[in-house]
Design a protein around this motif. Structure first.
Motif, PDB file in Angstrom:
ATOM      1  N   GLU A 305       0.904  -1.254  -0.134  1.00  0.00           N
ATOM      2  CA  GLU A 305      -0.067  -0.045  -0.005  1.00  0.00           C
ATOM      3  C   GLU A 305       1.088   1.519   0.424  1.00  0.00           C
ATOM      4  O   GLU A 305       0.350   2.227  -0.476  1.00  0.00           O
ATOM      5  CB  GLU A 305      -0.811  -0.139   1.007  1.00  0.00           C
ATOM      6  N   ALA A 306       2.489   1.171   0.511  1.00  0.00           N
ATOM      7  CA  ALA A 306       3.094   2.454   0.984  1.00  0.00           C
ATOM      8  C   ALA A 306       3.615   2.306  -0.944  1.00  0.00           C
ATOM      9  O   ALA A 306       3.523   3.717  -1.331  1.00  0.00           O
ATOM     10  CB  ALA A 306       4.084   2.043   1.554  1.00  0.00           C
ATOM     11  N   LYS A 307       4.103   1.955  -1.408  1.00  0.00           N
ATOM     12  CA  LYS A 307       3.952   2.271  -2.734  1.00  0.00           C
ATOM     13  C   LYS A 307       2.679   2.609  -3.718  1.00  0.00           C
ATOM     14  O   LYS A 307       3.073   3.007  -4.403  1.00  0.00           O
ATOM     15  CB  LYS A 307       4.364   0.692  -3.850  1.00  0.00           C
ATOM     16  N   LEU A 308       1.857   1.962  -3.501  1.00  0.00           N
ATOM     17  CA  LEU A 308       0.629   2.158  -4.069  1.00  0.00           C
ATOM     18  C   LEU A 308       0.000   3.960  -4.077  1.00  0.00           C
ATOM     19  O   LEU A 308       0.109   4.444  -4.568  1.00  0.00           O
ATOM     20  CB  LEU A 308      -0.721   1.186  -3.502  1.00  0.00           C
ATOM     21  N   ALA A 309       0.762   4.075  -2.669  1.00  0.00           N
ATOM     22  CA  ALA A 309      -0.306   5.881  -2.781  1.00  0.00           C
ATOM     23  C   ALA A 309       0.484   6.452  -2.918  1.00  0.00           C
ATOM     24  O   ALA A 309       0.462   7.467  -3.939  1.00  0.00           O
ATOM     25  CB  ALA A 309      -0.103   5.738  -0.846  1.00  0.00           C
ATOM     26  N   GLY A 310       1.899   6.090  -3.442  1.00  0.00           N
ATOM     27  CA  GLY A 310       3.219   7.011  -4.066  1.00  0.00           C
ATOM     28  C   GLY A 310       2.384   7.488  -5.864  1.00  0.00           C
ATOM     29  O   GLY A 310       3.098   8.177  -6.410  1.00  0.00           O
ATOM     30  N   LYS A 311       1.462   6.019  -6.287  1.00  0.00           N
ATOM     31  CA  LYS A 311       1.168   5.765  -7.194  1.00  0.00           C
ATOM     32  C   LYS A 311      -0.183   7.147  -8.009  1.00  0.00           C
ATOM     33  O   LYS A 311      -0.091   7.423  -8.474  1.00  0.00           O
ATOM     34  CB  LYS A 311       1.780   4.693  -7.937  1.00  0.00           C
ATOM     35  N   LEU A 312      -0.872   7.001  -6.200  1.00  0.00           N
ATOM     36  CA  LEU A 312      -2.176   6.946  -6.597  1.00  0.00           C
ATOM     37  C   LEU A 312      -2.107   8.768  -6.909  1.00  0.00           C
ATOM     38  O   LEU A 312      -2.818   8.903  -7.514  1.00  0.00           O
ATOM     39  CB  LEU A 312      -2.883   7.028  -5.175  1.00  0.00           C
ATOM     40  N   GLY A 313      -1.540   9.557  -5.478  1.00  0.00           N
ATOM     41  CA  GLY A 313      -1.586  10.924  -5.796  1.00  0.00           C
ATOM     42  C   GLY A 313      -2.907  11.327  -5.167  1.00  0.00           C
ATOM     43  O   GLY A 313      -2.650  12.571  -5.222  1.00  0.00           O
ATOM     44  N   ALA A 314      -3.480  10.453  -3.918  1.00  0.00           N
ATOM     45  CA  ALA A 314      -4.736  10.865  -3.328  1.00  0.00           C
ATOM     46  C   ALA A 314      -3.857  11.854  -2.447  1.00  0.00           C
ATOM     47  O   ALA A 314      -3.584  11.391  -1.546  1.00  0.00           O
ATOM     48  CB  ALA A 314      -5.498   8.957  -3.896  1.00  0.00           C
ATOM     49  N   THR A 315      -5.575  12.473  -1.765  1.00  0.00           N
ATOM     50  CA  THR A 315      -5.738  12.629  -0.737  1.00  0.00           C
ATOM     51  C   THR A 315      -5.750  11.234  -0.224  1.00  0.00           C
ATOM     52  O   THR A 315      -4.488  11.691   1.677  1.00  0.00           O
ATOM     53  CB  THR A 315      -6.428  14.117   0.364  1.00  0.00           C
ATOM     54  N   ALA A 316      -6.235  10.562   0.037  1.00  0.00           N
ATOM     55  CA  ALA A 316      -7.101   9.726   0.776  1.00  0.00           C
ATOM     56  C   ALA A 316      -7.437   8.521   0.628  1.00  0.00           C
ATOM     57  O   ALA A 316      -7.466   8.357  -1.088  1.00  0.00           O
ATOM     58  CB  ALA A 316      -8.010  10.129   1.602  1.00  0.00           C
ATOM     59  N   PHE A 317      -6.756   7.018   0.669  1.00  0.00           N
ATOM     60  CA  PHE A 317      -7.080   5.614  -0.078  1.00  0.00           C
ATOM     61  C   PHE A 317      -7.710   4.778   0.809  1.00  0.00           C
ATOM     62  O   PHE A 317      -6.686   4.833   1.535  1.00  0.00           O
ATOM     63  CB  PHE A 317      -6.217   5.665  -0.821  1.00  0.00           C
ATOM     64  N   ARG A 318      -8.174   4.076   0.059  1.00  0.00           N
ATOM     65  CA  ARG A 318      -8.239   3.241   1.331  1.00  0.00           C
ATOM     66  C   ARG A 318      -9.278   1.612   0.834  1.00  0.00           C
ATOM     67  O   ARG A 318      -9.798   1.806  -0.552  1.00  0.00           O
ATOM     68  CB  ARG A 318      -9.709   2.880   2.244  1.00  0.00           C
ATOM     69  N   PRO A 319      -9.252  -0.174   0.951  1.00  0.00           N
ATOM     70  CA  PRO A 319      -9.829  -0.724   0.430  1.00  0.00           C
ATOM     71  C   PRO A 319     -11.426  -0.221   0.391  1.00  0.00           C
ATOM     72  O   PRO A 319     -12.391   0.378   1.036  1.00  0.00           O
ATOM     73  CB  PRO A 319      -9.357  -1.474   1.421  1.00  0.00           C
ATOM     74  N   ALA A 320     -11.754  -0.392  -1.169  1.00  0.00           N
ATOM     75  CA  ALA A 320     -13.247  -0.817  -0.580  1.00  0.00           C
ATOM     76  C   ALA A 320     -14.356  -1.690  -0.128  1.00  0.00           C
ATOM     77  O   ALA A 320     -13.599  -2.868  -0.677  1.00  0.00           O
ATOM     78  CB  ALA A 320     -13.134  -0.098  -2.573  1.00  0.00           C
ATOM     79  N   ARG A 349      -9.849   3.990 -13.451  1.00  0.00           N
ATOM     80  CA  ARG A 349      -8.330   3.770 -13.917  1.00  0.00           C
ATOM     81  C   ARG A 349      -7.654   2.456 -13.276  1.00  0.00           C
ATOM     82  O   ARG A 349      -8.021   2.065 -12.422  1.00  0.00           O
ATOM     83  CB  ARG A 349      -7.759   5.257 -13.009  1.00  0.00           C
ATOM     84  N   VAL A 350      -6.890   2.168 -14.299  1.00  0.00           N
ATOM     85  CA  VAL A 350      -6.498   0.775 -13.898  1.00  0.00           C
ATOM     86  C   VAL A 350      -5.428   0.804 -13.882  1.00  0.00           C
ATOM     87  O   VAL A 350      -4.477   1.271 -14.499  1.00  0.00           O
ATOM     88  CB  VAL A 350      -6.541  -0.237 -14.965  1.00  0.00           C
ATOM     89  N   PHE A 351      -4.427   0.494 -12.379  1.00  0.00           N
ATOM     90  CA  PHE A 351      -2.785   0.397 -11.815  1.00  0.00           C
ATOM     91  C   PHE A 351      -2.475  -1.245 -11.659  1.00  0.00           C
ATOM     92  O   PHE A 351      -3.199  -1.709 -10.987  1.00  0.00           O
ATOM     93  CB  PHE A 351      -3.023   1.245 -10.480  1.00  0.00           C
ATOM     94  N   ALA A 352      -1.701  -1.587 -12.013  1.00  0.00           N
ATOM     95  CA  ALA A 352      -1.195  -2.851 -12.886  1.00  0.00           C
ATOM     96  C   ALA A 352       0.467  -3.249 -12.394  1.00  0.00           C
ATOM     97  O   ALA A 352       1.138  -2.048 -12.735  1.00  0.00           O
ATOM     98  CB  ALA A 352      -1.400  -3.579 -14.307  1.00  0.00           C
ATOM     99  N   ASP A 353       0.787  -4.150 -11.289  1.00  0.00           N
ATOM    100  CA  ASP A 353       2.262  -4.461 -10.891  1.00  0.00           C
ATOM    101  C   ASP A 353       3.018  -4.704 -12.254  1.00  0.00           C
ATOM    102  O   ASP A 353       2.728  -5.304 -13.406  1.00  0.00           O
ATOM    103  CB  ASP A 353       2.191  -5.159  -9.626  1.00  0.00           C
ATOM    104  N   LYS A 383      -6.481  -2.940 -20.480  1.00  0.00           N
ATOM    105  CA  LYS A 383      -6.380  -1.682 -20.481  1.00  0.00           C
ATOM    106  C   LYS A 383      -5.814  -0.592 -19.154  1.00  0.00           C
ATOM    107  O   LYS A 383      -6.773  -0.296 -18.196  1.00  0.00           O
ATOM    108  CB  LYS A 383      -7.481   0.104 -21.359  1.00  0.00           C
ATOM    109  N   VAL A 384      -4.750  -1.051 -19.392  1.00  0.00           N
ATOM    110  CA  VAL A 384      -3.736  -0.179 -17.985  1.00  0.00           C
ATOM    111  C   VAL A 384      -3.036   1.039 -18.200  1.00  0.00           C
ATOM    112  O   VAL A 384      -2.900   1.225 -19.382  1.00  0.00           O
ATOM    113  CB  VAL A 384      -2.876  -1.707 -18.010  1.00  0.00           C
ATOM    114  N   ASP A 385      -3.933   2.009 -17.481  1.00  0.00           N
ATOM    115  CA  ASP A 385      -3.424   3.121 -17.243  1.00  0.00           C
ATOM    116  C   ASP A 385      -1.754   3.440 -16.120  1.00  0.00           C
ATOM    117  O   ASP A 385      -1.271   4.165 -17.160  1.00  0.00           O
ATOM    118  CB  ASP A 385      -4.403   3.995 -16.387  1.00  0.00           C
ATOM    119  N   VAL A 386      -1.824   2.799 -15.776  1.00  0.00           N
ATOM    120  CA  VAL A 386      -0.316   3.060 -14.892  1.00  0.00           C
ATOM    121  C   VAL A 386       0.331   1.599 -14.774  1.00  0.00           C
ATOM    122  O   VAL A 386      -0.427   1.086 -14.015  1.00  0.00           O
ATOM    123  CB  VAL A 386      -0.624   3.784 -13.888  1.00  0.00           C
ATOM    124  N   TRP A 387       1.335   1.491 -15.188  1.00  0.00           N
ATOM    125  CA  TRP A 387       2.232   0.317 -14.715  1.00  0.00           C
ATOM    126  C   TRP A 387       2.921   0.815 -14.122  1.00  0.00           C
ATOM    127  O   TRP A 387       4.049   1.900 -13.761  1.00  0.00           O
ATOM    128  CB  TRP A 387       2.830   0.277 -15.763  1.00  0.00           C
TER     129      TRP A 387
END
Length: 579
Positions: A305-320, A349-353, A383-387
């Motif tokens: 999740e720490a890596k994800l946070a750096g890519k999302l650029g969001a103020t807040a995020f959480r699992p749905a 948006r789709v984020f893929a490892d 359709k991956v938006d961010v790798w």
């Protein structure tokens, strides 16, 4: 100091809620007392250690050219709103209202305050570089205070903030603080090592944590035994999983097949399906600033999740939640997939490892309960938006630097250095006129040491079954005199003579003048961990000797008229090793 004239409330047993050995010894040795969860009162011995750590920090900060200041702990929320951290750090912020119902923030750190100061006081490149530091109380609303001073609601921190005119200058300031931290922890007797780290809510683009190895640590550190690579697990990378990602040739399109009741990676890997976890695509749904995003990782990988946070650029995020996932995807968890043709909403948006790049012959959910898709070519069908690197490294994977297997160990974070860039200076208007008369934002760094946490980290690293083994540089006292006779006896008289001579020589001495049995005194001596004990007993004295016992070392007899010289030599040598 006489034991009878101070407060050293030792305990035979640790309180039941003291979970780790350093927390237990903190209380048993009478260094602190718990007021309530996350709040501790420092007793005289604990405060002496704390002040010594602070003195070492001040000496090294001054040596590195930093200037000491003291900033308010009570801060206006508007500067936190300007920086954006009123929202991103809201989970740890303490907020209070005054009699006028005006809101305030209790400081968990001071980037906003120091940048506000810089915005009014720094105007020209001629004033740069500057570095300010303070040692002060901080407040964080920890959801679960635990482990004594390791995770407390109120704690003492050294925080420093550098201001430079260029990125190169900022890196030079960063290196000065990095080197100063290395010296600080070495002088405290700690075996601390730096690791690459995630920047978290502080922000910035470059950081290192200083870690103390400890099985009870809350952090996991990934490292290569060559010493050429180490990183917090939140930041660590490797050459990838030991099991390769499938890249087999597939058909023209994915094939749907029934999987009734199959909602886990393991269930799909079991008979009769036999789809290995490495051949599955795990689909996760998160809400980033209340907008859904799809996250894809390999079935046998864990999302970091720490890596994800750096890519999302969001103020807040959480699992749905399950209901939110159903509303977005039209299917429940366990049957989710990102194959474009099966998705209910195409604008998510789709984020893929990165491990899924060129992955073919994969299996994923069909976005229909009880069904999956096989023969999925990730780059063709999704359709991956961010790798990005989104996975958590696993022990045994190969180091990106050396190719050797990586290991993972637990550790305690005692310090953190950040290269912030212009994140705060732009938002809080800290700028200067350069040599061309152009106004530019200052380039910042910030640097923190948990002072109270460092104290407990020393105990965690320096102890044995009997108690604490203080390094000489931070010990509450350097020498413990233990006369084994009653007041007025020759043993007590000689102890007093030693006490006067050692104090005159600048040695910090505690004399155990209590009327207690020798065994009782010795147990307390081992528990509180003073580096050198001088025992004066009637039998030894009859032979013209006293006994010197380094804490954790061997007992030896010395002539009574040589004892003071022996003690002075021991103290000098011990301090020189930590200089």
């Amino acid at each position: 100091m006489r034991w009878s004239q101070t407060l050293i409330p030792t305990l035979k047993e640790a309180p039941a809620d003291a979970e780790i050995v350093s927390h237990q010894l903190l209380l048993r040795a009478g260094l602190c007392r718990k007021l309530t969860g996350g709040l501790y009162t420092f007793c005289p011995m604990g405060l002496r250690v704390l002040r010594k750590i602070e003195r070492i920090i001040r000496e090294e900060m001054d040596r590195a050219g930093a200037l000491e200041v003291l900033m308010p702990a009570l801060q206006p929320p508007d500067i936190w709103q300007k920086s954006g951290r009123y929202e991103t750090a809201r989970d740890v912020l303490y907020k209070a209202k005054d009699r006028s119902n005006k809101e305030w923030v209790l400081s968990p750190t001071a980037e906003e305050v120091i940048t506000t100061l810089a915005s009014t006081e720094i105007n020209s490149y001629r004033q740069l570089p500057l570095n300010f530091y303070q040692i002060s109380v901080k407040f964080r609303d920890e959801i679960r205070p635990r482990f004594g001073l390791m995770r407390a609601k109120e704690f003492i921190m050294k925080d420093a903030y550098s201001f430079d005119g260029t990125d190169e200058g900022a890196m030079a300031s960063y290196r000065k603080m990095y080197d100063a931290y290395s010296r600080i922890f070495a002088r405290c007797g700690l075996q601390a090592f730096p690791v690459e780290a995630d920047t978290g809510v502080i922000g910035g683009n470059y950081s290192h944590e200083f870690m103390v190895p400890a099985e009870t640590g809350e952090n996991e550190v990934v490292y290569c035994e060559s010493g050429q690579y180490s990183a917090n697990v939140e930041k660590a990378t490797s050459r990838g999983p030991l099991t390769p990602t499938p890249t087999t040739t597939t058909g023209a399109a994915p094939e749907k097949f029934a999987t009734p009741g199959v909602v886990t990676i393991d269930a799909l890997a079991a008979a009769p399906y036999g789809v290995s976890a490495a051949s599955q695509v795990k689909t996760l749904i998160y809400l980033a600033d209340n907008k859904p995003v799809i996250i894809l990782v390999r079935g046998d990988d864990q999302l970091n999740e720490a890596k994800l946070a750096g890519k999302l650029g969001a103020t807040a995020f959480r699992p749905a939640t399950a209901d939110e996932i159903l509303a977005v995807m039209g299917a429940r968890p366990g049957s989710l997939g990102a194959v474009t043709a099966t998705r209910k909403a195409l604008d998510i948006r789709v984020f893929a490892d990165e491990q899924l790049r060129q992955a073919r012959g994969m299996t994923t959910g069909a976005n229909e309960d009880g069904f999956h898709l096989r023969h999925v070519d990730v780059e063709r069908d999704i359709k991956v938006d961010v790798w990005a690197d989104l996975r958590t490294v696993v022990a045994g994977e190969l180091c990106v630097t050396t190719g050797l297997p990586l290991k993972i160990r637990r550790a305690i974070e005692v310090g953190h250095v950040f290269k912030l860039g212009t994140k705060y200076s732009e938002k809080l208007e800290s700028s200067f006129l350069d040599t061309d008369g152009q106004r530019r934002p200052t380039v910042m760094g910030c640097y923190g040491i948990g002072v109270t946490r460092t104290l407990q980290a020393v105990i965690e690293q320096c102890h044995d079954k009997d108690g604490i083994l203080w390094p000489m540089s931070v010990a509450p006292y350097q020498v413990l005199l233990t006369p084994l006779g009653a007041p007025g006896t020759p043993t007590a008289v000689l102890a007093q003579e030693y006490y006067v001579q050692l104090q005159a020589a600048g040695v910090e001495v505690l004399i155990d003048d209590r009327d207690e049995r020798p065994g009782f005194k010795f147990k307390d001596a081992d528990l509180i961990g003073i580096p050198l004990r001088v025992s004066i007993g009637e039998k030894s004295l009859a032979k013209g000797e006293v006994e010197l016992k380094p804490r954790g070392g061997a007992l030896r007899a010395v002539p009574k008229d040589k004892a003071v010289d022996e003690v002075l030599a021991f103290v000098r040598e011990s301090l020189s090793k930590l200089a």
